[in-house]
Design a protein around this motif. Structure first.
Motif, short mmCIF file in Angstrom:
data_model
loop_
_atom_site.label_atom_id
_atom_site.label_comp_id
_atom_site.label_asym_id
_atom_site.label_seq_id
_atom_site.Cartn_x
_atom_site.Cartn_y
_atom_site.Cartn_z
N VAL A 261 0.74 11.10 6.39
CA VAL A 261 -0.64 10.67 6.55
C VAL A 261 -0.90 9.51 5.60
O VAL A 261 -0.40 9.47 4.48
N ASP A 262 -1.66 8.55 6.08
CA ASP A 262 -2.14 7.45 5.25
C ASP A 262 -3.62 7.69 5.05
O ASP A 262 -4.42 7.47 5.96
N LEU A 263 -3.98 8.19 3.87
CA LEU A 263 -5.36 8.58 3.60
C LEU A 263 -6.26 7.36 3.46
O LEU A 263 -5.84 6.32 2.95
N ASN A 264 -7.48 7.52 3.89
CA ASN A 264 -8.45 6.43 3.90
C ASN A 264 -8.98 6.12 2.50
O ASN A 264 -9.26 4.97 2.20
N GLN A 265 -9.11 7.13 1.65
CA GLN A 265 -9.68 6.92 0.33
C GLN A 265 -8.59 6.70 -0.71
O GLN A 265 -7.48 7.20 -0.58
N ASP A 266 -8.94 5.99 -1.77
CA ASP A 266 -7.97 5.76 -2.84
C ASP A 266 -7.81 6.99 -3.73
O ASP A 266 -6.71 7.30 -4.15
N GLN A 267 -8.90 7.67 -4.04
CA GLN A 267 -8.84 8.90 -4.82
C GLN A 267 -8.68 10.04 -3.83
O GLN A 267 -9.65 10.55 -3.30
N ARG B 53 0.83 -1.21 0.00
CA ARG B 53 0.00 0.00 0.00
C ARG B 53 0.86 1.25 0.00
O ARG B 53 0.59 2.21 -0.72
N GLN B 54 1.92 1.27 0.79
CA GLN B 54 2.80 2.43 0.83
C GLN B 54 3.53 2.62 -0.49
O GLN B 54 3.73 3.76 -0.93
N MET B 55 3.91 1.56 -1.12
CA MET B 55 4.59 1.70 -2.41
C MET B 55 3.63 2.23 -3.48
O MET B 55 4.03 2.97 -4.37
N LEU B 56 2.34 1.89 -3.38
CA LEU B 56 1.36 2.41 -4.33
C LEU B 56 1.11 3.90 -4.14
O LEU B 56 1.01 4.65 -5.10
N TYR B 57 0.98 4.33 -2.89
CA TYR B 57 0.58 5.70 -2.62
C TYR B 57 1.72 6.65 -2.30
O TYR B 57 1.66 7.82 -2.63
N HIS B 58 2.75 6.18 -1.61
CA HIS B 58 3.85 7.05 -1.21
C HIS B 58 5.13 6.83 -2.02
O HIS B 58 6.01 7.68 -2.01
N CYS B 59 5.24 5.67 -2.65
CA CYS B 59 6.46 5.27 -3.36
C CYS B 59 7.66 5.22 -2.42
O CYS B 59 8.79 5.45 -2.84
N ASP B 60 7.40 4.99 -1.15
CA ASP B 60 8.46 4.95 -0.15
C ASP B 60 7.95 4.16 1.05
O ASP B 60 6.95 4.55 1.66
N PRO B 61 8.60 3.06 1.40
CA PRO B 61 8.14 2.34 2.59
C PRO B 61 8.59 3.08 3.85
O PRO B 61 9.76 3.39 4.01
N LYS B 62 7.65 3.38 4.72
CA LYS B 62 7.94 4.11 5.95
C LYS B 62 7.36 3.35 7.12
O LYS B 62 6.31 2.71 7.00
N SER B 63 8.02 3.45 8.25
CA SER B 63 7.47 2.90 9.49
C SER B 63 7.67 3.94 10.57
O SER B 63 8.66 4.67 10.58
N GLY B 64 6.69 4.04 11.44
CA GLY B 64 6.77 5.03 12.50
C GLY B 64 5.71 4.80 13.54
O GLY B 64 4.97 3.82 13.53
N THR B 65 5.60 5.76 14.44
CA THR B 65 4.65 5.70 15.54
C THR B 65 3.30 6.23 15.09
O THR B 65 3.22 7.29 14.48
#
Length: 146
Positions: free
Chosen positions: A60-66, A20-32
């Motif tokens: 932010v990880d947005l809830n919607q795809d669009q 999911r992160q690669m689809l939306y952010h193009c960067d794998p992130k981990s955090g609190t």
């Protein structure tokens, strides 16, 4: 981005969230996990200076795809852009003041079916030309072959 950071974040987040992160952010992130807003958006922070670039450690990880920026409420937007130090659930100023004029946050509907379209009472400036054709024969009419 180092290979070690990439592999570490894949292991921390798991394959599903990594994809999911690669689809939306193009960067794998981990955090609190910091909090969630009324729309279901999730907010994260990673203060480890070795893993994240300064200024890109809140996301932010947005809830919607669009998605678009208007889906983020102003309180969280100010936290993401470092205008406020504390996130909205922990900020005493935001807890103490609730303005009477504040309405529920709505996203911008521009470009969708719900966008505002004004009704115009003025006629069009350009009118299509339709030729007026008169009947042939000089205007004589014949009745029943006479």
């Amino acid at each position: 981005m180092s290979l070690q950071r990439f592999v570490t974040n894949v292991i921390r987040t798991g394959p599903r969230y990594f994809f999911r992160q690669m689809l939306y952010h193009c960067d794998p992130k981990s955090g609190t996990f910091i909090g969630r807003d009324e729309f279901g958006n999730r907010y994260f922070q990673n203060l480890n200076a070795e893993e994240e670039v300064p200024g890109r450690h809140r996301w932010v990880d947005l809830n919607q795809d669009q998605y678009q920026i208007s889906q983020i409420p102003p309180e969280w937007h100010s936290w993401l852009n470092h205008i406020r130090e504390l996130p909205p659930p922990e900020d005493p100023i935001l807890k103490a003041c609730t303005p009477t004029w504040k309405q529920a946050h709505r996203e911008t509907l521009t470009g969708t079916r719900g966008a505002y379209k004004p009704y115009s009472t003025v006629g069009p400036k350009i009118i299509d030309w339709t030729p007026k054709v008169s009947a042939r024969g000089g205007g004589r009419e014949t009745v029943d072959g006479a």
